[in-house]
Design a protein around this motif. Structure first.
Motif, PDB file in Angstrom:
ATOM      1  N   THR A  53       0.799  -1.227   0.000  1.00 48.15           N
ATOM      2  CA  THR A  53       0.000   0.000   0.000  1.00 48.15           C
ATOM      3  C   THR A  53       0.835   1.283   0.000  1.00 48.15           C
ATOM      4  OG1 THR A  53      -0.282  -0.151   2.397  1.00 48.15           O
ATOM      5  CG2 THR A  53      -2.041  -1.060   1.024  1.00 48.15           C
ATOM      6  N   ALA A  54       2.073   1.235   0.459  1.00 50.17           N
ATOM      7  CA  ALA A  54       2.899   2.457   0.476  1.00 50.17           C
ATOM      8  C   ALA A  54       3.069   3.051  -0.927  1.00 50.17           C
ATOM      9  CB  ALA A  54       4.247   2.192   1.133  1.00 50.17           C
ATOM     10  N   PRO A  55       3.462   2.263  -1.934  1.00 50.34           N
ATOM     11  CA  PRO A  55       3.571   2.839  -3.281  1.00 50.34           C
ATOM     12  C   PRO A  55       2.211   3.266  -3.839  1.00 50.34           C
ATOM     13  CG  PRO A  55       4.730   0.732  -3.167  1.00 50.34           C
ATOM     14  CD  PRO A  55       3.965   0.895  -1.891  1.00 50.34           C
ATOM     15  N   LEU A  56       1.168   2.559  -3.458  1.00 49.58           N
ATOM     16  CA  LEU A  56      -0.181   2.925  -3.874  1.00 49.58           C
ATOM     17  C   LEU A  56      -0.563   4.282  -3.307  1.00 49.58           C
ATOM     18  CD1 LEU A  56      -2.761   2.038  -5.343  1.00 49.58           C
ATOM     19  CD2 LEU A  56      -3.410   0.789  -3.282  1.00 49.58           C
ATOM     20  N   ARG A  57      -0.262   4.489  -2.027  1.00 44.90           N
ATOM     21  CA  ARG A  57      -0.513   5.787  -1.381  1.00 44.90           C
ATOM     22  C   ARG A  57       0.302   6.902  -2.043  1.00 44.90           C
ATOM     23  NH1 ARG A  57      -2.603   5.891   3.620  1.00 44.90           N
ATOM     24  NH2 ARG A  57      -3.214   3.891   4.503  1.00 44.90           N
ATOM     25  N   ALA A  58       1.564   6.599  -2.360  1.00 43.15           N
ATOM     26  CA  ALA A  58       2.420   7.597  -3.001  1.00 43.15           C
ATOM     27  C   ALA A  58       1.855   7.984  -4.362  1.00 43.15           C
ATOM     28  CB  ALA A  58       3.843   7.051  -3.141  1.00 43.15           C
ATOM     29  N   LEU A  59       1.385   7.004  -5.112  1.00 38.52           N
ATOM     30  CA  LEU A  59       0.798   7.279  -6.421  1.00 38.52           C
ATOM     31  C   LEU A  59      -0.425   8.175  -6.294  1.00 38.52           C
ATOM     32  CD1 LEU A  59       0.740   6.516  -9.522  1.00 38.52           C
ATOM     33  CD2 LEU A  59      -0.959   4.822  -8.851  1.00 38.52           C
ATOM     34  N   LEU A  60      -1.215   7.944  -5.260  1.00 45.23           N
ATOM     35  CA  LEU A  60      -2.430   8.722  -5.029  1.00 45.23           C
ATOM     36  C   LEU A  60      -2.164  10.049  -4.330  1.00 45.23           C
ATOM     37  CD1 LEU A  60      -4.723   5.815  -3.827  1.00 45.23           C
ATOM     38  CD2 LEU A  60      -4.717   6.900  -6.090  1.00 45.23           C
ATOM     39  N   GLY A  61      -0.923  10.227  -3.835  1.00 50.53           N
ATOM     40  CA  GLY A  61      -0.587  11.447  -3.120  1.00 50.53           C
ATOM     41  C   GLY A  61      -1.226  11.508  -1.739  1.00 50.53           C
ATOM     42  N   VAL A  62      -1.399  10.324  -1.133  1.00 43.84           N
ATOM     43  CA  VAL A  62      -2.035  10.223   0.187  1.00 43.84           C
ATOM     44  C   VAL A  62      -1.014   9.740   1.188  1.00 43.84           C
ATOM     45  CG1 VAL A  62      -3.853   9.095   1.507  1.00 43.84           C
ATOM     46  CG2 VAL A  62      -4.232   9.649  -0.895  1.00 43.84           C
ATOM     47  N   GLY A  63      -0.844  10.442   2.274  1.00 40.17           N
ATOM     48  CA  GLY A  63       0.077  10.015   3.324  1.00 40.17           C
ATOM     49  C   GLY A  63      -0.671   9.257   4.386  1.00 40.17           C
ATOM     50  N   GLY A  64      -0.104   9.185   5.554  1.00 33.65           N
ATOM     51  CA  GLY A  64      -0.791   8.579   6.687  1.00 33.65           C
ATOM     52  C   GLY A  64      -0.301   7.195   7.013  1.00 33.65           C
ATOM     53  N   ALA A  65      -0.996   6.564   7.948  1.00 32.63           N
ATOM     54  CA  ALA A  65      -0.617   5.236   8.448  1.00 32.63           C
ATOM     55  C   ALA A  65      -0.773   4.187   7.370  1.00 32.63           C
ATOM     56  CB  ALA A  65      -1.481   4.877   9.653  1.00 32.63           C
ATOM     57  N   ALA A  66       0.058   3.171   7.477  1.00 25.10           N
ATOM     58  CA  ALA A  66      -0.056   2.042   6.561  1.00 25.10           C
ATOM     59  C   ALA A  66       0.031   0.764   7.341  1.00 25.10           C
ATOM     60  CB  ALA A  66       1.064   2.098   5.526  1.00 25.10           C
TER      61      ALA A  66
END
Length: 66
Positions: A53-66
């Protein structure tokens, strides 16, 4: 999918969920994964595809807990 829903995914999710988050169809997602062209890294584990999910979050520009 909102921030709270993304947080509930944990550190990895399945290819179908990642595809839905990115607005991709399932067959397109599997085709891209087979060709190593999925927009984020995909881990092949037997017949399963696992998407961190970390690269997925980066692609979406979303930070936060993983």
């Amino acid at each position: 999918m909102n921030q709270t829903e993304l947080d509930k995914l944990g550190v990895a999710t399945d290819l179908r969920t990642a595809a839905r988050i990115m607005g991709l169809g399932v067959s397109t997602a599997y085709e891209l994964a087979r060709k190593n062209e999925f927009p984020v890294p995909v881990i092949r584990a037997g017949s399963r595809y696992i998407v961190p999910t970390a690269p997925l979050r980066a692609l979406l520009g979303v930070g936060g807990a993983a």
